[in-house]
Design an enzyme around this catalytic site. Structure first.
Site, PDB file in Angstrom:
ATOM      1  N   GLY A  13       0.844  -1.187   0.000  1.00 25.64           N
ATOM      2  CA  GLY A  13       0.000   0.000   0.000  1.00 25.64           C
ATOM      3  C   GLY A  13       0.877   1.233   0.000  1.00 25.64           C
ATOM      4  N   CYS A  14       0.434   2.276   0.646  1.00 29.47           N
ATOM      5  CA  CYS A  14       1.191   3.527   0.683  1.00 29.47           C
ATOM      6  C   CYS A  14       2.595   3.290   1.230  1.00 29.47           C
ATOM      7  CB  CYS A  14       0.462   4.548   1.552  1.00 29.47           C
ATOM      8  SG  CYS A  14       1.361   6.092   1.724  1.00 29.47           S
TER       9      CYS A  14
END
Length: 181
Positions: A13-14
């Site tokens: 993800g981020c």
């Protein structure tokens, strides 16, 4: 004795949220945010977020396997993500936020597959593990303002981890805060 160096690459993800947990471990020599897994050379953040390059946000870790073995990296990686989410991570949706372990050699591939199987059989998650295990390709470092975000903007970083739902998920499933080992 000379320091050994190997690479590990994880999409979780981020990438802002994937640096700190690894950065502060013994034997971790470097953690760099970037993009990998796609078909565009030297993509920008905007291009990757458009979900047209095939890249995922990722971290590439340079580590000494004698101090912090790959198996421990995998264990720490799983504890930073929702491995059952095939559409992104938390509030970040789309291909660029999907999870993956990018292996750099056959040993890493085998260890990643074994750890994924073990996690799936552990009963921690009711849904199947959706994290991809893929061969590592070119890794493109992200823009400088993305590097070491947790150090440059600690308050924003903490707000993002909490606001995205990541922090609560990790506490619920692993029983501790992200920066506790």
């Amino acid at each position: 004795m000379a320091e050994k160096r190997e690479l590990a690459t994880f999409a979780g993800g981020c990438f802002w949220c994937m640096v700190k947990p690894f950065d502060e471990q013994p034997g971790i020599l470097k953690v760099e945010s970037g993009y990998t897994g796609g078909h565009t050379e030297n993509p920008t953040y905007e291009e990757v977020c458009s979900n047209t390059t095939g890249h995922r946000e990722a971290v590439q870790i340079t580590f000494d396997p004698d101090v912090f073995p790959y198996e421990k990296l995998l264990e720490l990686y799983w504890q930073q993500i929702d491995p059952t989410d095939s559409g992104g991570q938390f509030t970040d949706r789309g291909e660029s936020y999907r999870t993956a372990i990018f292996y750099h050699n056959d040993k890493q591939r085998k260890l990643a597959e074994e750890s994924k199987k073990k996690l799936g059989e552990s009963g921690i998650f009711k849904d199947p593990i959706a994290t991809d295990i893929l061969e590592a390709g070119p890794f493109y470092p992200a823009e400088e303002y993305h590097q070491d975000y947790h150090k440059k903007h600690p308050e924003r970083y903490t707000q993002y981890r909490i606001g995205s739902g990541r922090e609560g998920f990790l506490q619920q499933h692993w029983g501790r805060k992200h920066d506790e080992q």
